[in-house]
Write an enzyme that holds these catalytic residues in place. Structure first.
Site, PDB file in Angstrom:
ATOM      1  N   TYR A   1       0.832  -1.207   0.000  1.00 11.87           N
ATOM      2  CA  TYR A   1       0.000   0.000   0.000  1.00 11.87           C
ATOM      3  C   TYR A   1       0.874   1.268   0.000  1.00 11.87           C
ATOM      4  O   TYR A   1       0.360   2.368   0.175  1.00 11.87           O
ATOM      5  CB  TYR A   1      -0.930   0.042   1.217  1.00 11.87           C
ATOM      6  CG  TYR A   1      -2.077  -0.961   1.151  1.00 11.87           C
ATOM      7  CD1 TYR A   1      -3.089  -0.833   0.206  1.00 11.87           C
ATOM      8  CD2 TYR A   1      -2.142  -2.020   2.049  1.00 11.87           C
ATOM      9  CE1 TYR A   1      -4.133  -1.746   0.150  1.00 11.87           C
ATOM     10  CE2 TYR A   1      -3.180  -2.944   2.004  1.00 11.87           C
ATOM     11  CZ  TYR A   1      -4.180  -2.792   1.046  1.00 11.87           C
ATOM     12  OH  TYR A   1      -5.214  -3.694   0.994  1.00 11.87           O
TER      13      TYR A   1
ATOM     14  N   TYR B   1     -11.571  -0.365  -0.861  1.00 10.79           N
ATOM     15  CA  TYR B   1     -11.710   0.105   0.525  1.00 10.79           C
ATOM     16  C   TYR B   1     -10.428   0.774   1.004  1.00 10.79           C
ATOM     17  O   TYR B   1     -10.416   1.438   2.044  1.00 10.79           O
ATOM     18  CB  TYR B   1     -12.096  -1.061   1.451  1.00 10.79           C
ATOM     19  CG  TYR B   1     -10.940  -1.810   2.103  1.00 10.79           C
ATOM     20  CD1 TYR B   1     -10.216  -2.776   1.415  1.00 10.79           C
ATOM     21  CD2 TYR B   1     -10.571  -1.547   3.426  1.00 10.79           C
ATOM     22  CE1 TYR B   1      -9.166  -3.454   2.014  1.00 10.79           C
ATOM     23  CE2 TYR B   1      -9.531  -2.235   4.032  1.00 10.79           C
ATOM     24  CZ  TYR B   1      -8.826  -3.185   3.320  1.00 10.79           C
ATOM     25  OH  TYR B   1      -7.778  -3.856   3.925  1.00 10.79           O
ATOM     26  N   ARG B   2      -9.374   0.672   0.204  1.00 11.99           N
ATOM     27  CA  ARG B   2      -8.047   1.139   0.627  1.00 11.99           C
ATOM     28  C   ARG B   2      -7.175   1.042  -0.607  1.00 11.99           C
ATOM     29  O   ARG B   2      -7.386   0.170  -1.455  1.00 11.99           O
ATOM     30  CB  ARG B   2      -7.577   0.166   1.707  1.00 11.99           C
ATOM     31  CG  ARG B   2      -6.263   0.384   2.361  1.00 11.99           C
ATOM     32  CD  ARG B   2      -6.108  -0.717   3.408  1.00 11.99           C
ATOM     33  NE  ARG B   2      -4.838  -0.680   4.088  1.00 11.99           N
ATOM     34  CZ  ARG B   2      -4.400  -1.637   4.896  1.00 11.99           C
ATOM     35  NH1 ARG B   2      -5.155  -2.706   5.116  1.00 11.99           N
ATOM     36  NH2 ARG B   2      -3.222  -1.542   5.491  1.00 11.99           N
TER      37      ARG B   2
HETATM   38  C1  FAD Z   1       2.051 -10.568   2.607  1.00 15.99           C
HETATM   39  C2  FAD Z   1       1.199  -9.448   3.139  1.00 15.99           C
HETATM   40  C3  FAD Z   1      -0.025  -9.730   3.702  1.00 15.99           C
HETATM   41  C4  FAD Z   1      -0.832  -8.695   4.189  1.00 15.99           C
HETATM   42  N1  FAD Z   1      -1.996  -9.026   4.803  1.00 15.99           N
HETATM   43  C5  FAD Z   1      -2.767  -8.053   5.329  1.00 15.99           C
HETATM   44  C6  FAD Z   1      -3.948  -8.387   6.030  1.00 15.99           C
HETATM   45  O1  FAD Z   1      -4.246  -9.544   6.237  1.00 15.99           O
HETATM   46  N2  FAD Z   1      -4.733  -7.373   6.500  1.00 15.99           N
HETATM   47  C7  FAD Z   1      -4.370  -6.060   6.352  1.00 15.99           C
HETATM   48  O2  FAD Z   1      -5.093  -5.175   6.833  1.00 15.99           O
HETATM   49  N3  FAD Z   1      -3.236  -5.722   5.723  1.00 15.99           N
HETATM   50  C8  FAD Z   1      -2.420  -6.675   5.215  1.00 15.99           C
HETATM   51  N4  FAD Z   1      -1.243  -6.325   4.597  1.00 15.99           N
HETATM   52  C9  FAD Z   1      -0.936  -4.903   4.415  1.00 15.99           C
HETATM   53  C10 FAD Z   1      -0.102  -4.249   5.561  1.00 15.99           C
HETATM   54  O3  FAD Z   1       1.150  -4.882   5.653  1.00 15.99           O
HETATM   55  C11 FAD Z   1      -0.802  -4.268   6.917  1.00 15.99           C
HETATM   56  O4  FAD Z   1      -2.069  -3.631   6.833  1.00 15.99           O
HETATM   57  C12 FAD Z   1      -0.017  -3.563   8.034  1.00 15.99           C
HETATM   58  O5  FAD Z   1      -0.655  -3.769   9.272  1.00 15.99           O
HETATM   59  C13 FAD Z   1       0.125  -2.049   7.825  1.00 15.99           C
HETATM   60  O6  FAD Z   1       1.326  -1.623   8.352  1.00 15.99           O
HETATM   61  P1  FAD Z   1       1.499  -1.046   9.834  1.00 15.99           P
HETATM   62  O7  FAD Z   1       0.611  -1.826  10.735  1.00 15.99           O
HETATM   63  O8  FAD Z   1       2.958  -1.046  10.124  1.00 15.99           O
HETATM   64  O9  FAD Z   1       0.921   0.423   9.699  1.00 15.99           O
HETATM   65  P2  FAD Z   1       1.701   1.752   9.284  1.00 15.99           P
HETATM   66  O10 FAD Z   1       2.471   1.507   8.034  1.00 15.99           O
HETATM   67  O11 FAD Z   1       2.452   2.289  10.438  1.00 15.99           O
HETATM   68  O12 FAD Z   1       0.468   2.725   9.034  1.00 15.99           O
HETATM   69  C14 FAD Z   1      -0.419   2.573   7.965  1.00 15.99           C
HETATM   70  C15 FAD Z   1      -0.872   3.954   7.478  1.00 15.99           C
HETATM   71  O13 FAD Z   1      -1.675   4.569   8.474  1.00 15.99           O
HETATM   72  C16 FAD Z   1      -1.344   5.963   8.622  1.00 15.99           C
HETATM   73  N5  FAD Z   1      -0.802   6.151   9.983  1.00 15.99           N
HETATM   74  C17 FAD Z   1       0.033   5.296  10.616  1.00 15.99           C
HETATM   75  N6  FAD Z   1       0.266   5.715  11.861  1.00 15.99           N
HETATM   76  C18 FAD Z   1      -0.421   6.855  12.025  1.00 15.99           C
HETATM   77  C19 FAD Z   1      -0.609   7.721  13.140  1.00 15.99           C
HETATM   78  N7  FAD Z   1      -0.049   7.459  14.325  1.00 15.99           N
HETATM   79  N8  FAD Z   1      -1.416   8.816  12.984  1.00 15.99           N
HETATM   80  C20 FAD Z   1      -2.028   9.067  11.789  1.00 15.99           C
HETATM   81  N9  FAD Z   1      -1.894   8.259  10.711  1.00 15.99           N
HETATM   82  C21 FAD Z   1      -1.099   7.149  10.824  1.00 15.99           C
HETATM   83  C22 FAD Z   1      -0.334   6.272   7.536  1.00 15.99           C
HETATM   84  O14 FAD Z   1      -1.020   6.768   6.400  1.00 15.99           O
HETATM   85  C23 FAD Z   1       0.276   4.924   7.225  1.00 15.99           C
HETATM   86  O15 FAD Z   1       0.725   4.824   5.898  1.00 15.99           O
HETATM   87  C24 FAD Z   1      -0.406  -7.338   4.081  1.00 15.99           C
HETATM   88  C25 FAD Z   1       0.835  -7.063   3.503  1.00 15.99           C
HETATM   89  C26 FAD Z   1       1.631  -8.101   3.048  1.00 15.99           C
HETATM   90  C27 FAD Z   1       2.945  -7.776   2.432  1.00 15.99           C
END
Ligand code: FAD
Length: 517
Positions: A96, A473-474
């Site tokens: 994403y 949705y995203r």
């Molecule tokens: C193999 C694989 C499988 C995946 N499966 C899933 C899945 O099952 N479900 C799913 O949902 N996703 C999935 N993902 C996508 C993603 O990796 C996850 O959603 C992950 O949890 C997002 O990264 P993060 O939790 O580190 O959030 P971050 O990268 O820290 O944050 C996500 C976004 O939220 C905003 N943000 C973050 N922190 C803040 C803050 N404190 N204040 C305001 N805005 C903020 C920013 O825009 C940021 O880009 C997958 C990815 C891969 C590679």
């Protein structure tokens, strides 16, 4: 931090002199080690998987804050210099946009060092955490303190975190799988440096912040998700009591078009809570990709031929569609519900039920069973060995949970992907009445022609789905504008009105979800 040289990348509209002055003030506030401007230090923040160059999303700097007060001071400094800030919590938004900003030159505000688990209440089954807390950290805390509560995490579980995932309205696979539904109370630093507590959090001496979501008056938490109206510095959410019995199972279907019957058979069971979790319908390509490199069955380029898929199905016991669901409760509850599910399948005349006893430790059943109980697993990263080259973009349209709709979306996605030489690697994650249709557009980032094809393909997916009333949705940081357009001009205007009111200088994550002042 080097303050004398001209930075390699500057935020749009900010002079080199102002940028250096802002960085000096930030270094005085946070310490020089927490203001990164050197290429080597920024390298991990530049690495993306989408069909655009790393350069087009390169940050000018990364700053790391440790406290709410530091975050407040950071936004005040950035407001004075009009420096745009892209906030990340654990920064694993892979597919994403990863940790990189929506637009080149934005300064990343990395909150990974704000990683306190502030409270876990074992009686009310709630948690309050800072943005840098990972699912692994929280899991370890529960185990070490012998607290019988379960998490719900996305597939990257261990390395991601509940705050970032929930703010992007991500999903997991337990009964608590719609994460924003289970969120309760937020602390948000606004662009002017004020601190807002949502829900019951503003009430003096309140002990209901993590118990009651709605508070009083307009409900605000939603406007801080997938937006750029504030920086979340604390989040509350609900945890699931560990059930006495956990029974994961799979159902295998042989034909692509069976997706119609799967939805029609299982929707009533989901709506009636007989199947309580966010179950998944994964296609053969997803199952294969998560567990083996494509070269094992096909050495060529372009779309994987059906003959290879038929061989994979036969050799690995994988269906055209594979349902993963689970039951949670007492033995009596689980037995009754399992009998209802078995009866529904028998009546439909399709689908082979596979229990944990039968599947044993085999993949992909084993990792799915972990995800549906909120355990840590990185098995799904196997997807990136399927084709190789590190390119991935999630195309994630919402489908209403009707068989006819899933058939339509499947056929349309497959047709567009195949036209550009890409595979339909897909799953449906089932909500109550909707399904997140998740397609992983896998491509080789080292091949310029494939990068270009992937970009065009993703654009066409968005627009062709849009023409038929389907929207994502995203979406990744390369297509936020296009996705926002699908939701109509009035929604866009309201988004902008809120932005102008809450962040008049437009310093918070400009471009996130297509929102700018
Ligand atoms: C193999 C694989 C499988 C995946 N499966 C899933 C899945 O099952 N479900 C799913 O949902 N996703 C999935 N993902 C996508 C993603 O990796 C996850 O959603 C992950 O949890 C997002 O990264 P993060 O939790 O580190 O959030 P971050 O990268 O820290 O944050 C996500 C976004 O939220 C905003 N943000 C973050 N922190 C803040 C803050 N404190 N204040 C305001 N805005 C903020 C920013 O825009 C940021 O880009 C997958 C990815 C891969 C590679």
């Amino acid at each position: 931090m080097a303050t004398e040289t001209v930075p390699a990348v500057l935020p749009a509209g900010v002079s080199a002199a102002d940028f250096r002055a802002a960085m000096s003030e930030l270094a005085a506030l946070l310490g020089a080690d927490d203001v990164l401007t050197e290429a080597a230090d920024l390298a991990p923040y530049r690495k993306i998987m989408i069909s655009e160059s790393d350069d087009s999303h390169a940050p000018s700097a990364t700053v790391l804050a440790r406290t709410v007060e530091e975050v407040q001071a950071v936004v005040r400094i950035c407001n004075r210099y009009r420096i745009p800030l892209w906030t990340i919590s654990t920064g694993k938004n892979l597919g994403y946009g990863s940790a990189a900003p929506a637009e080149r030159g934005q300064v990343i505000l990395d909150l990974k060092q704000m990683n306190r688990i502030i409270e876990v209440d074992p009686v009310m089954c709630t948690a309050l955490v800072e943005p840098g807390v990972t699912y692994q950290q929280l899991k370890d805390y529960l185990v070490e303190n012998d607290i019988p509560l379960w998490l719900s995490c996305p597939a990257p579980s261990a390395i991601a975190g509940p705050v970032g995932n929930t703010l992007d309205r991500g999903v997991g696979y337990t009964p608590y799988g719609e994460h924003f539904m289970m969120q309760c109370g937020m602390e948000v630093v606004l662009a002017d440096g004020d601190v807002l507590r949502t829900g019951m959090g503003g009430v003096e001496n309140s002990n209901t912040w993590q118990a009651f979501k709605w508070g009083y008056g307009p409900y605000l938490d939603g406007i801080f998700t997938q937006s750029n109206y504030g920086i979340c510095t604390k989040m509350g959410f609900w945890l699931m009591p560990q059930p006495p019995v956990y029974k994961p199972f799979a159902i295998r279907y042989e034909d692509d078009d069976d997706i119609h019957d799967i939805v029609e058979t299982l929707r009533p069971l989901r709506l009636a809570n007989v199947i309580p979790n966010a179950m998944v319908f994964a296609n053969v390509m997803w199952e294969a990709a998560a567990t083996m490199p494509r070269s094992r069955y096909y050495e060529g380029t372009g779309v994987t031929p059906d003959s290879a898929l038929e061989q994979i199905k036969a050799n690995h016991g994988i269906g055209a569609w594979n349902v993963y669901a689970a039951l949670y409760g007492t033995q009596e509850q689980v037995d009754v519900n399992f009998a209802i599910i078995r009866g529904a399948l028998e009546a439909s005349g399709k689908g082979r039920l596979i229990t944990e006893e039968e599947a044993g430790d085999t993949e992909p059943f084993a990792y799915r069973a972990k995800l549906m109980r909120g355990d840590m697993t990185l098995q799904e990263f196997g997807l990136y060995r399927w084709r190789g080259g590190g390119g991935s973009m999630w195309f994630a349209p919402v489908a209403v949970a009707k068989g006819s709709e899933t058939i339509n979306q499947m056929n349309l996605a497959k047709e567009i992907l195949n036209k550009y030489g890409f595979d339909y690697v897909a799953e449906f994650v089932v909500g109550m009445r909707d399904m997140h249709h998740i397609v992983d557009l896998l491509f080789n980032r080292n091949d310029p022609a494939e990068m270009e094809a992937a970009h065009q393909c993703f654009g066409e997916l968005l627009s062709e789905f849009g023409k038929r009333g389907y929207a994502v949705y995203r979406v990744n940081t390369g297509f936020m504008e296009e996705a926002a357009e699908l939701y109509g001009p009035v929604k866009r205007r309201v988004d902008q009105v809120l932005k102008r009111a809450l962040d008049p200088n437009g310093i918070l994550a400009p471009g996130k979800s297509g929102i700018r002042i």
